[in-house]
Design a protein around this motif. Structure first.
Motif, PDB file in Angstrom:
ATOM      1  N   UNK A  39       2.914  12.869  48.142  1.00 43.51           N
ATOM      2  CA  UNK A  39       3.865  13.843  48.682  1.00 43.51           C
ATOM      3  C   UNK A  39       3.570  14.135  50.144  1.00 43.51           C
ATOM      4  N   UNK A  56       4.467  11.211  52.386  1.00 36.10           N
ATOM      5  CA  UNK A  56       5.915  11.104  52.590  1.00 36.10           C
ATOM      6  C   UNK A  56       6.432  12.164  53.543  1.00 36.10           C
ATOM      7  N   UNK A 108      11.690  14.572  58.838  1.00 37.02           N
ATOM      8  CA  UNK A 108      11.869  15.554  59.896  1.00 37.02           C
ATOM      9  C   UNK A 108      10.900  16.715  59.755  1.00 37.02           C
ATOM     10  N   UNK A 109      10.526  17.040  58.516  1.00 32.54           N
ATOM     11  CA  UNK A 109       9.645  18.189  58.333  1.00 32.54           C
ATOM     12  C   UNK A 109       8.271  17.906  58.918  1.00 32.54           C
ATOM     13  N   UNK A 169      16.391  16.413  64.826  1.00 35.96           N
ATOM     14  CA  UNK A 169      15.942  17.333  63.783  1.00 35.96           C
ATOM     15  C   UNK A 169      17.058  18.209  63.223  1.00 35.96           C
ATOM     16  N   UNK A 207      19.526  16.793  60.627  1.00 30.69           N
ATOM     17  CA  UNK A 207      19.088  16.367  59.295  1.00 30.69           C
ATOM     18  C   UNK A 207      18.999  17.585  58.374  1.00 30.69           C
ATOM     19  N   UNK A 208      19.053  17.293  57.096  1.00 31.95           N
ATOM     20  CA  UNK A 208      19.141  18.416  56.175  1.00 31.95           C
ATOM     21  C   UNK A 208      18.035  18.437  55.115  1.00 31.95           C
ATOM     22  N   UNK A 209      17.209  17.418  55.045  1.00 33.96           N
ATOM     23  CA  UNK A 209      16.299  17.319  53.906  1.00 33.96           C
ATOM     24  C   UNK A 209      15.369  18.525  53.824  1.00 33.96           C
ATOM     25  N   UNK A 210      15.029  18.933  52.627  1.00 37.19           N
ATOM     26  CA  UNK A 210      14.107  20.043  52.449  1.00 37.19           C
ATOM     27  C   UNK A 210      12.743  19.507  52.030  1.00 37.19           C
ATOM     28  N   UNK A 211      11.796  20.433  51.894  1.00 37.33           N
ATOM     29  CA  UNK A 211      10.412  19.995  51.678  1.00 37.33           C
ATOM     30  C   UNK A 211      10.284  19.160  50.408  1.00 37.33           C
ATOM     31  N   UNK A 242      11.762  15.739  50.758  1.00 33.80           N
ATOM     32  CA  UNK A 242      10.977  15.007  51.751  1.00 33.80           C
ATOM     33  C   UNK A 242       9.687  14.487  51.150  1.00 33.80           C
ATOM     34  N   UNK A 243       9.060  15.312  50.306  1.00 30.00           N
ATOM     35  CA  UNK A 243       7.769  14.905  49.773  1.00 30.00           C
ATOM     36  C   UNK A 243       7.889  13.704  48.848  1.00 30.00           C
ATOM     37  N   UNK A 244       9.009  13.572  48.215  1.00 26.20           N
ATOM     38  CA  UNK A 244       9.165  12.381  47.353  1.00 26.20           C
ATOM     39  C   UNK A 244      10.009  11.320  48.020  1.00 26.20           C
ATOM     40  N   UNK A 245      10.454  11.608  49.239  1.00 29.06           N
ATOM     41  CA  UNK A 245      11.219  10.655  50.018  1.00 29.06           C
ATOM     42  C   UNK A 245      12.360  10.127  49.162  1.00 29.06           C
ATOM     43  N   UNK A 249      16.960  12.259  51.513  1.00 27.49           N
ATOM     44  CA  UNK A 249      16.018  12.322  52.620  1.00 27.49           C
ATOM     45  C   UNK A 249      15.865  10.951  53.251  1.00 27.49           C
TER      46      UNK A 249
END
Ligand SMILES: Nc1ncnc2c1ncn2[C@@H]1O[C@H](COP(=O)(O)OP(=O)(O)OP(=O)(O)O)[C@@H](O)[C@H]1O
Ligand SMILES: Nc1ncnc2c1ncn2[C@@H]1O[C@H](COP(=O)(O)OP(=O)(O)OP(=O)(O)O)[C@@H](O)[C@H]1O
Ligand SMILES: [Mg+2]
Ligand SMILES: [Mg+2]
Lengths: 348, 296, 274, 346, 269
Positions: free
Chosen positions: D186, D189, D194-195, E105, E108-112, E115-118, E122
């Protein structure tokens, strides 16, 4: 600490071990860190599966308690005299080689109650460190004080290595206790308390519990040692009269540790633990019982009116997984030693 | 304590707080010096204190040297250790991120602590009183002597440093070197020397504080822990402000004394931190810290 | 180059130096230049050509940035100074005004000057802040103000004043006009010329503003990718068609300043060499 | 030796594991992780468990401090929050697969609260503010006896899955490994999106990041929340692993341990996190092994172990910073470069 | 010609320093408006106020007819205000490509969690951003060869170009450039000027330009605003401004360009 226990094991082996079996002693340092103590414990348990284990601290003893009772194969002990641990029900495989801290306070309070004559019992204040060690006996001690009719006029908590105690002394000065019981420290800040109390013109007797009573500690107090008293469940090493075991220790250390002039309390504690471990194992072996937790627990509880060879003043019973007796010692300016100030006191 | 409110007790606690704040300010000065010089909080400050106290104990009590000689030897020795540390650790780390240097001081603290433990052992030693202990009384109010004297000592040392940094050329050069070493170099300032001096000063200040603290309590490896408690002071005052260290030292001293007096020792150590957190919310650079100029 | 040399050792002679950063990145590749005593020499070149690096090499700052002189010699008044520490060079009379001004922001103007007095250590000269304030009256008005709040031009004045306080015999000036308003650029250049005239200070002047630099310098070097590509007396240089085109901004016909609107896409990215 | 890669698509260019070789290694590593407990003795498995927990905790701190630049000296306290939450919920009968994430979540919520001042408080001031939080939280752990058991500590019920009690290290190993792998992937990734970029931008220069469209408040809070979440999960796992916990575990020492792990490993890299955590966990063990080895001939050696440990810990950190400021990960890279070019260049 | 940006009576002070005093001006859509003035006149402060980093004491900023004075800085970036910085403010911990991606930035709209699982969304939007940037920014500014390099070690001129690329990746409506050619020689200045002109002419992006290089300012901008001590002392076409005596006295000085006049004449002969 581990010197006493280790030396006992060696000594015992030279005497033929326990019922003909040699004792294997495994020592590891944990640096007094809980996680390390736990990992050492797990490591030793995994690698050697010993029947008995001597841990390093209260925190360890408590953290491991559950694991130990689940395993049911090891009898444990540590230098902690925490009141929670002398509890055959909840902590079945743990014992301590002395009175609980609460019992120590009780002995002190009994002494105080005894020495006072008139109707007005002397006032007591407690000063303790904000640690588990420090807090342990306080509520029980307050209950005891109430039972004995001793007013507790002040309770002060400090951090263990407190530097600046002026405000606390100012509080004590206002409360005017006759006795101050220090608990949960080894040395600092006790001497500073005593000095400042004296400089403030207070006429108060300071008292301490086991770990502040060792001769080296008292020596380190310097001038502040004057008037110091406290409770110790053992004899000092210079007190070999009526104490054949103490003589054995002295003879042994004279050979094995020539540089050791004096046998510290820690050492005595370790030695005594070794004696109890051996006694338990011996009793099990004699009864032809396997060294399981329950068997060892039973053997431990069967120890009654047992002679420690004078390390403790009275005959010992381990029914409550503790040794409920001790003696008050006071500093003697002439001999520069702690000298008995009372007989052996047993807790209720 | 159920009696009518005791104003005298309040005054006494407050006064004790003010005077013991002096010592806090002195320890804080050591932190501020290093911060100004290297831009980092020196977590080994407590170990400098420890070294000072142990060196002094060794020379004065064990070797039985006279007080003044022991003091001089101790300060020289700690200054030398500090200079060595600067040379061996801080200089190679110049230019690294703050957090790395911070961590280096933490590592240093651990190593020094271990060394002290290994050399002198974990035992407690009794130090002879250094400052006069005769208590000061003002009517009902009684203030322990060494608290007052340590305050006076701290005030003297802090004043000396303040004047030095404001008016002496070397002092000003030290400030310049701290803010921009490269430029300082091309202006003829021996930056290495100023950095070494900074650490030596901090070492000396720490050693003095350590000796004073050691003579007030007993001497043990726990002594260094006193420095950690001072972090609240330097943050409250502002990391880079000597004046801030003084004011905050006194404030925290009073707060500690009052909480010890009225709330008990349990909260005594927490209250300064709560105070600091609250103040940081309003003043993010403490009371007097230089606001970092943020420009785009 | 020999034509620039006058009698006696030059204030500064750089011979064939090679400079490497971080043991790997070579920035200077055999650069040579000479500053005759009492003269102003201009050093020009595009971004990243290594002008600042040259000055750092002279004033001993390279080791501070993990840089090193790998080959070549630097002589100051006839003595080799390749490995001398920067503060010692400053005390021997090399005044470096760094790119980007770098005033001590938290110190007052006065304190900035006091700090600069360190360059006089061991030379038995008294610092003369009043001389600085005479050159830069604006600074005198703000002498007790914190330098971080001075305007860009005032900061540049302070930076030059600081170097001057150390009684240098050679000044290294790195883009003194950077980010300054035209009016201030004019003033600063006037003062630089005056200092050179009145104090006899030799100067090595790095500039992007070629017009202004050629206006006060007697000799000029133009460097690309770590070495000198053209050099000569300034009055000759300004007539060079390449210099006119690429540094002075003349149009194709070399007769007037070209408009940016005429610059065509294909003209991008071309250099003297390579 | 490997020759330069060519990428057919941007997606391929952005993949983490670009070459077949690296994917092969990954699979091998995965299988090794699965089989490992069968080959090792109990002590080693226990150590691996602690290691897994430390890797998670360190990853959290690296997200906060290494990537986002928010120095935290209070990481251990957040682990404590996770641990006590899991213990409390576990005692009320919740299964571990809920209590562990919930422990992380509660820690994350608290992280949000603590993060609020981070918008204004910066650098070392923030570091000390988190230090203050550390002290305050430990104070709470000690005093809030009804939940935390005070200084006496708290018991954590055994984890149970499909009726199997996870009451030994062998079984806990898989739980810990699962969470460790999940959270590491996690984190890795996160920094492809962007984060992650926003975090790094904030670290490098927060005010310009804001003007470029990054909501500083939200992202600093998010960094705190994610970092604390990892800490909370690590703490909860720790509780299940030791089955009992006292506040003494979550002190500044542990926070510093994590900071050291992150720095020694390499700030702002996930590989560094793993290397750092492994290193910092194994060194004390190794030292102890060496000392008990020496103790066979010199029994006194055990007595100097404690100061020796401190000295070695300190010197290691200092040595690393001085000689390899970019951490273990840099050494790793050098070694890899060497083998990539080998045998053509030494 | 419509006004895309309007600044009304902005005032801003720091302690005692009045950085902006009642500043008003407008910028027309699709044009280049230059802001000039002596050092410390408040130009950068004006940019900072427009982009929301400074909160003015009074006054309004109106963008496309809407008052955005209360809008947070990061939101202003999202609605189309992009900028570069006077002191290069690239993120040194990232590659050139990531720096530029950062410009995207806000879109884009992805949230945490995703994003963490791509996961799907995302991943898709990251890919889309990548191809957009490659096409519209990297190729255009000719920086494809340094795409994967870290920032440190890049020549200054390239760094400035990467900053411009990052601003372009924000797909701005207004591009604010703070001294884009400071420290550049004539040739590099010409390159940068050409890019700016292309951005304005081909993409129709409005440009606000702070610059001390009068040669460039007077040449490429259609309107010039002059600040001095936080106040507007003149504005108009380059031609008008150049002749404004107050501007000459406060800013331009004797030479109208950054040229020492005696030399110009001599060189031309
Ligand atoms: N400390 C450093 N480490 C590594 N490389 C460096 C360092 N300083 C400069 N460089 C590199 O050396 C080259 C020359 O830099 P230098 O600053 O000397 O150029 P310059 O001619 O002064 O350019 P400018 O006009 O931008 O001031 C550049 O490519 C730069 O990236
Ligand atoms: N954050 C700040 N804190 C205090 N003062 C500031 C701040 N930002 C700007 N100032 C002051 O406001 C005034 C205007 O500064 P600003 O940077 O806007 O000038 P400028 O016109 O951009 O100058 P330059 O051409 O040198 O870049 C200056 O006096 C400056 O010192
Ligand atoms: Mg340069
Ligand atoms: Mg500006």
């Amino acid at each position: 600490l581990h010197q006493g226990l280790g030396d006992y094991c060696e000594w015992r082996n030279t005497k033929g071990g326990i019922a003909g079996r040699k004792i294997k002693y495994i020592g590891e340092d944990s640096g007094y860190k809980m996680d390390q103590a736990m990992s050492v414990f797990k490591k030793i348990m995994g690698a050697h599966k010993p029947p008995v284990f001597y841990g390093d601290s209260t925190a360890w003893a408590k953290a491991s308690a559950k694991e130990v009772s689940q395993m049911g194969s090891v009898l444990t002990c540590s230098p902690s005299f925490s009141s929670d641990l002398a509890d055959p029900k909840n902590v079945p495989y743990y014992f301590m080689a002395g009175p609980t801290y609460a019992a120590m306070c009780e002995i002190l309070l009994q002494y105080i109650a005894r020495t006072s004559k008139g109707a007005n019992k002397p006032a007591v204040a407690f000063v303790y460190s904000d640690t588990e060690f420090g807090r342990d006996p306080i509520s029980a001690a307050k209950a005891t004080a109430q039972k004995l009719g001793i007013p507790v006029v002040m309770e002060i908590v400090t951090k263990p290595g407190a530097v600046d105690v002026s405000s606390e002394v100012a509080k004590l000065r206002r409360a005017k206790p006759d006795f101050v019981i220090f608990h949960g420290y080894v040395l600092a800040p006790i001497p500073e308390f005593i000095k400042q109390m004296r400089e403030a013109g207070m006429n108060t007797t300071p008292m301490g519990t086991i770990w502040s009573m060792d001769k080296t500690t008292v020596d380190a107090m310097g001038a502040a040692a004057e008037g110091w008293m406290g409770v110790l469940p053992y004899r000092y090493s210079y007190d070999t009269k009526d104490a054949p075991t103490m003589q054995i220790i002295k003879d042994y250390t004279a050979k094995a540790r020539p540089q050791m002039q004096y046998v510290p309390t820690f050492y005595t504690n370790g030695w005594l633990v070794g004696m109890i471990f051996s006694e338990v194992i011996e009793r099990c072996l004699k009864a032809n019982k396997a060294l399981t937790g329950p068997n060892m627990k039973a053997a431990l509880e069967s120890i009654n009116d047992w002679d420690t060879g004078g390390l403790t003043g009275l005959l010992v019973s381990l029914k409550g997984h503790q040794i409920g007796s001790g003696r008050i010692y006071a500093y003697d300016a002439k001999s520069k030693l702690m000298e008995p100030a009372s007989g052996w006191i047993k807790t209720a | 304590m159920n009696a009518p409110f005791d104003w005298i007790a309040l005054a006494e606690f407050a006064l004790i707080g003010v005077f013991s704040g002096g010592l806090l300010a002195l320890i804080a000065l050591g932190f501020v010096l290093i911060y100004k010089g290297t831009g980092v909080i020196n977590f080994a400050m407590g170990e400098f204190m420890m070294l000072g106290a142990y060196f002094f104990y060794t020379s004065h009590v064990m070797w039985k040297l006279p007080m003044w000689l022991s003091l001089a030897l101790t300060l020289a020795a700690v200054a030398a250790v500090a200079a060595l540390i600067e040379r061996a650790i801080l200089r190679p780390l110049a230019g690294q991120p703050v957090i790395s240097i911070l961590m280096a001081t933490i590592g240093l603290a651990s190593a020094l602590h271990g060394v002290v433990d290994a050399v002198w052992g974990g035992n407690n030693y009794e130090m002879p009183p250094l400052l006069p202990r005769k208590a000061f009384t003002f009517g009902e109010i009684l203030i322990p002597g060494q608290v007052v004297w340590s305050f006076i000592l701290a005030a003297l040392i802090i004043t000396a440093f303040t004047l030095y940094f404001r008016y002496s050329r070397t002092g000003i050069a030290m400030r310049a070197a701290a803010s921009d070493p490269m430029t300082a170099y091309v202006l003829g300032i021996d930056v290495r020397r100023t950095q070494r001096l900074t650490w030596m000063f901090a070492g000396v200040v720490g050693a003095v504080a350590g000796i004073v603290v050691g003579s007030m309590t007993s001497l043990s490896p726990a002594l260094g822990g006193a420095a950690l408690g001072v972090l609240a002071v330097i943050i409250l005052g502002g990391l880079d402000s000597i004046a801030g260290a003084i004011v905050a030292g006194l404030i925290i001293g009073v707060i500690e004394s009052l909480t010890a007096g009225y709330l008990g020792g349990k909260v005594r150590d927490i209250v300064p931190y709560v105070t600091v957190l609250l103040i940081l919310l309003v003043k993010p650079y403490g009371l007097f810290g230089t606001r970092q100029i943020e420009r785009l | 180059m020999s034509e620039a040399r006058t009698a006696g050792p030059a204030a500064l002679a750089v011979e064939n130096i090679e400079v490497v950063y971080h043991h790997t990145v070579q920035v200077l590749r055999g650069l040579s230049l000479t500053v005759p005593t009492g003269q102003i020499v201009a050093l020009l070149g595009s971004n990243g050509a290594g002008k600042t690096t040259t000055l750092k090499a002279i004033s001993g700052l390279l080791p501070m940035e993990v840089g090193a002189i790998r080959g070549g010699q630097i002589h100051y008044q006839g003595e080799r100074i390749n490995d001398v520490a920067p503060h010692l060079l400053a005390r021997r009379g090399i005044g470096h005004v760094r790119e980007g001004r770098h005033v001590f922001e938290d110190l007052t103007v006065d304190e900035n000057l006091i700090a600069a007095g360190s360059a006089l250590i061991g030379r038995n000269i008294k610092p003369e802040p009043e001389l600085i304030y005479e050159y830069f009256p604006r600074l005198k008005e703000r002498r007790s103000q914190v330098a971080g709040y001075l305007s860009g031009g005032e900061q540049q004045m302070l930076a030059i004043g600081r170097a001057l306080l150390g009684k240098p015999s050679l000044m290294l000036l790195d883009e003194p006009s950077l980010g300054l308003a035209p009016l201030v650029v004019e003033q600063i250049f006037e003062i630089i010329a005056r200092i050179n005239r009145e104090q006899g200070v030799s100067m090595l002047l790095v500039e992007q503003n070629a017009m202004a630099a050629f206006g006060i310098a007697q000799y000029g070097y133009i460097m690309e990718s770590g070495k000198v590509v053209i050099d000569g007396p300034t009055d000759k240089l300004v007539k060079d068609p390449d210099v006119q085109r690429f540094y002075l901004g003349y149009g194709e016909k070399s007769d007037a300043l070209a408009s940016f609107r005429d610059v065509k896409h294909y003209k991008r990215r071309k250099r003297w060499l390579s | 030796m490997r020759i330069r890669d060519f990428h057919q698509s941007y997606a391929h260019d952005e993949a983490i594991w670009q070459t077949p070789t690296s994917r092969l290694w990954l699979a091998a590593l995965f299988i090794a992780l699965l089989l490992f407990p069968f080959t090792a003795n109990g002590y080693i498995v226990g150590l691996a468990c602690v290691l897994g927990i430390h890797v998670i905790g360190a990853a959290g701190l690296n997200i906060m401090t290494g990537y986002t630049g928010l120095i935290s000296l209070g990481h251990a306290a957040f682990m404590g929050v996770g641990c006590y939450t899991a213990a409390w919920l576990g005692q009320r009968g919740l299964p571990f697969y809920l209590t562990i994430p919930l422990g992380g979540l509660v820690a994350a919520l608290l992280g949000l609260v603590v993060g609020i001042p981070s918008l204004r408080i910066k650098g070392l001031y923030l570091a000390v503010a988190t230090l203050a939080m550390q002290f305050i939280l430990v104070f709470v752990f000690r005093e809030w006896e009804s939940v935390t058991g005070g200084v006496r500590g708290v018991n954590v019920p055994n984890a149970e899955l499909f009726g199997i009690e996870l009451n030994n290290d062998f079984r806990m190993y898989y739980v810990i490994a699962f969470f460790a792998v999940l959270l590491l992937v996690g984190a890795r990734n996160l920094f492809r999106t962007r984060i992650g970029r926003a975090f790094i931008a904030i670290r490098d220069k927060d005010i310009s990041a804001e003007v470029l469209g990054i909501n500083l408040f939200r992202y600093k809070l998010l960094a705190f929340a994610i970092g604390s979440f990892y800490a909370g999960v690590a703490g909860a796992l720790l509780g299940y692993f030791y089955r009992a916990m006292t506040p003494e575990y979550f002190t500044l020492t542990l926070s510093i341990f994590y900071l050291a792990a992150v720095i020694v490993g390499g700030l702002g890299t996930m590989l560094g996190t793993i290397l750092g955590a492994v290193f910092m966990t194994l060194v004390p063990e190794l030292l102890r092994a060496v000392v008990s080895f020496i103790a066979q001939w010199a029994p006194r050696a055990v007595e100097v172990l404690s100061p020796m440990q401190e000295i070695v810990f300190g010197l290691l950190i200092v040595g690393f910073l001085v000689f390899e400021p970019h951490g273990l990960v840099e050494i790793w890279r050098r070694v890899r470069r060497f083998f990539h070019l080998w045998p053509f260049r030494a | 010609m419509t006004d895309i940006l309007q600044v009304d009576n902005l005032s801003l002070s720091f302690g005692g320093i009045r950085a902006l005093n009642d500043v008003s001006f407008t910028a027309s859509k699709g044009e280049i408006t230059a802001i000039i003035g002596p050092n410390g006149a408040g130009k950068t402060s004006l940019f900072n106020s427009i982009s929301g980093f400074y909160k003015p004491d009074s006054g309004r900023v109106v963008f496309e007819g809407a008052d955005i004075s209360r809008v947070a800085a990061h939101r202003r970036a999202e609605i189309g205000l992009a900028r570069t910085f006077q002191n290069v403010a690239l993120f040194r911990g990232m590659t050139v490509l990531d720096n530029i991606k950062l410009g995207g930035h806000g879109r884009l709209k992805s949230n945490a969690l995703s994003a963490m699982w791509y996961l799907g969304s995302a991943r898709r939007e990251e890919m889309q951003l990548r191809s957009e940037i490659e096409r519209d920014v990297i190729d255009f500014l000719e920086i494809d060869h340094i795409r994967n390099q870290p920032i440190s070690g890049l020549a200054y001129g390239l760094q400035k170009r990467v900053e411009l690329a990052r601003a372009l990746a924000m797909q701005p409506k207004i591009l604010m450039l703070d001294e884009p050619v400071a420290g550049m020689n004539r040739e590099e200045t010409e390159d940068m000027a050409r890019f700016i002109l292309d951005i304005q002419e081909e993409r129709g992006i409005t440009v606000l330009l702070i610059e001390h290089d009068m040669g460039m300012v007077m040449d490429i901008s259609s309107k010039v605003v002059v600040l001095n001590f936080g106040e507007v002392i003149g504005s108009g076409t380059p031609h008008d401004v150049r002749a404004n005596p107050e501007v000459i006295r406060a800013y331009l000085g004797g030479g109208h360009d950054k040229v020492v006049p005696t030399l110009t004449e001599e060189a031309a002969t």
